[in-house]
Each structure stands twice: as C-alpha cells, then as structure tokens.
Design an enzyme around this catalytic site. Sequence first.
Site, mmCIF file in Angstrom:
data_model
loop_
_atom_site.group_PDB
_atom_site.id
_atom_site.type_symbol
_atom_site.label_atom_id
_atom_site.label_comp_id
_atom_site.label_asym_id
_atom_site.label_seq_id
_atom_site.Cartn_x
_atom_site.Cartn_y
_atom_site.Cartn_z
ATOM 1 N N SER A 2 -6.623 8.300 82.733
ATOM 2 C CA SER A 2 -6.296 9.374 82.907
ATOM 3 C C SER A 2 -5.194 8.005 81.708
ATOM 4 O O SER A 2 -3.193 8.474 81.638
ATOM 5 C CB SER A 2 -5.078 9.081 83.759
ATOM 6 O OG SER A 2 -4.816 8.230 85.022
ATOM 7 N N ARG A 3 -5.652 6.819 81.987
ATOM 8 C CA ARG A 3 -4.090 5.871 81.255
ATOM 9 C C ARG A 3 -4.954 5.058 80.494
ATOM 10 O O ARG A 3 -6.309 4.447 80.889
ATOM 11 C CB ARG A 3 -3.742 4.983 82.446
ATOM 12 C CG ARG A 3 -3.921 4.636 83.059
ATOM 13 C CD ARG A 3 -3.018 4.552 84.511
ATOM 14 N NE ARG A 3 -3.897 3.802 85.412
ATOM 15 C CZ ARG A 3 -3.268 1.929 85.647
ATOM 16 N NH1 ARG A 3 -3.328 1.135 84.412
ATOM 17 N NH2 ARG A 3 -4.085 1.350 87.230
ATOM 18 N N VAL A 50 -13.883 6.855 92.817
ATOM 19 C CA VAL A 50 -15.501 6.743 92.013
ATOM 20 C C VAL A 50 -16.205 5.337 92.849
ATOM 21 O O VAL A 50 -17.439 5.178 93.048
ATOM 22 C CB VAL A 50 -15.320 6.684 90.366
ATOM 23 C CG1 VAL A 50 -15.062 8.359 90.192
ATOM 24 C CG2 VAL A 50 -14.642 5.328 90.093
ATOM 25 N N SER A 52 -15.476 -6.721 80.548
ATOM 26 C CA SER A 52 -14.583 -7.467 80.014
ATOM 27 C C SER A 52 -14.973 -8.586 79.498
ATOM 28 O O SER A 52 -16.274 -9.104 79.798
ATOM 29 C CB SER A 52 -13.630 -7.538 81.053
ATOM 30 O OG SER A 52 -12.989 -9.110 81.286
ATOM 31 N N TYR A 107 -13.693 -10.655 89.974
ATOM 32 C CA TYR A 107 -13.018 -9.593 88.857
ATOM 33 C C TYR A 107 -14.344 -10.468 88.445
ATOM 34 O O TYR A 107 -15.188 -9.064 87.484
ATOM 35 C CB TYR A 107 -11.513 -10.072 87.698
ATOM 36 C CG TYR A 107 -11.272 -9.113 87.067
ATOM 37 C CD1 TYR A 107 -11.446 -7.845 87.301
ATOM 38 C CD2 TYR A 107 -11.448 -9.322 85.808
ATOM 39 C CE1 TYR A 107 -10.920 -7.113 85.697
ATOM 40 C CE2 TYR A 107 -11.123 -8.665 84.347
ATOM 41 C CZ TYR A 107 -11.799 -7.256 85.063
ATOM 42 O OH TYR A 107 -10.856 -6.571 83.957
ATOM 43 N N LYS A 123 -17.441 -7.305 86.918
ATOM 44 C CA LYS A 123 -17.122 -7.046 85.559
ATOM 45 C C LYS A 123 -18.678 -7.383 85.201
ATOM 46 O O LYS A 123 -19.339 -6.784 84.575
ATOM 47 C CB LYS A 123 -16.541 -7.698 84.653
ATOM 48 C CG LYS A 123 -15.544 -6.745 84.650
ATOM 49 C CD LYS A 123 -15.320 -5.647 84.613
ATOM 50 C CE LYS A 123 -14.164 -5.007 84.665
ATOM 51 N NZ LYS A 123 -13.807 -3.304 84.295
#
Length: 246
Positions: free
Chosen positions: A18-19, A68, A146, A159, A163
Amino acid sequence: MAEETPLAGKVALVTGGSRGIGRGVALALARRGADVAVGYRGNAAAAREVVEAITEMGRRALAFGADVSVEAQVGRLVAAVREGLGPVDILVANAGVASPRSIADVTGEDFAAALSVNLCSAFYCAQAVLPDMRRRGFGRLVFISSVAAQRGGIVGPHYAASKAGLHGLAHFYAAHLAKEGITANVVAPALISTDMVSDNPVAKPDFLPVGRFGTVEETAAMVVALAENAFVTGQTVSVNGGWYMT
C-alpha cells in the site's frame, strides 16, 4: 509502439503493497502486464488507491488485508488471492518494520518482533504460494531485504538479523526449486526515499557514495527484472547507491 507486457497473465502478490517500496513494486509489475494482489495490514484506503491506479492501466487488482506475521492469516490471504485473481505466480515479500534501537536499548521483545514481521512473514508467504507454483512449474520469489543484512546498518541488531535471514531463505529455495521453474532472489535496498527512511533521523544521504537517497522506482525496477528472468536465482541485487559493494 505497443506496450511490452512480458508478465501478462501472471498474478503477483506484493505484501506491504500500500505504500513505499511495495506500492512502487505493485505499480511497476502492473505496467509489465501482471495482475496484482496488494497486501496491506492497516491502511485500507492507501491500498485501494494502489488498486485504482492499477485498474486504470487495464490490469486486474484487488486489495487484501492481513497481518502476514500470523501464519493462519497468510493462509487465508493466499486463498483469497487465488479465488479473486488466480494462483500466485510472483511473490514479493516486502512487508516489514524498522524500529530503531541502540545496542543498549534493544530488547528481546524487539528482536522477536523484528523476526516475526520481517522474516517469518516471508517464510509463511513463500510456503503458502509454493504448492501452486510447483504444480504449475513456474514461480518467482523475491524477498525485500536491506543493506543492514550486509553491513549491519543503522536501525539495530534486531533489524539486521531479521533481514539477513531472508538471504538464507532465498538461498535454500533457489537451490532446491531451480529445476521446477521457480527462482528465489533478494533485493537489498539502502536509504530509499520512503517514510521508513524519513522517520529515521540518523539516515543521511552522505552515507552513500552517490550522495543521495534512492528512489522507489529504482528499487522496483530490480524486482521487475527478477520477475522476468528465468535464469537468475539465489542472488542478491543491491540497490544501495554504492554503500555496500560486492
């Protein structure tokens, strides 16, 4: 000149569509002929805007709400996409979160949340779409990682680890599914001009040799290239302005 539509007849599922990068990927795939399922978690209005933009191109598109990071919801999501658009041919596992934490401040809860949203979600989605892909002898798995997986990054260890796991996931699928017409690859962006970057005060364009933030369109172009290529698998495409070089 007629518009090129190499992905005509293919159904793509873009999580976090959506973005930001997900939105750009959904639109780029549609321009190449794909019908697109726009996955979102909370912003239904933004997802509907992406669907409207795709339908204006003459493609089919539907928005599907799901968390999800919850396996049961992924199963329902993929079933709904199958019913509404058809079996998924192209999965772009883009949904993710970045919650900046220092080494001193990051907690076990932060770590578990990052793994759940950024890594487990990609596994759940891949496992849900693979049965149809294997029956049809065609599939594209693209995981949005990333530069943090390669350099550590600036968000935090939670994070970076989440990733990095996507790379191992792609390597396994690539090694075991190549002969079935299914490829698995990673796109690893760095400092793309999205809300995720603008909300992080540490992010500066001078981190990058090119001296600017990347664009959503530059990232989406790499995803499209992987969706269209049957020979490239098990690879990481870095879209990072030269921050990490291989």
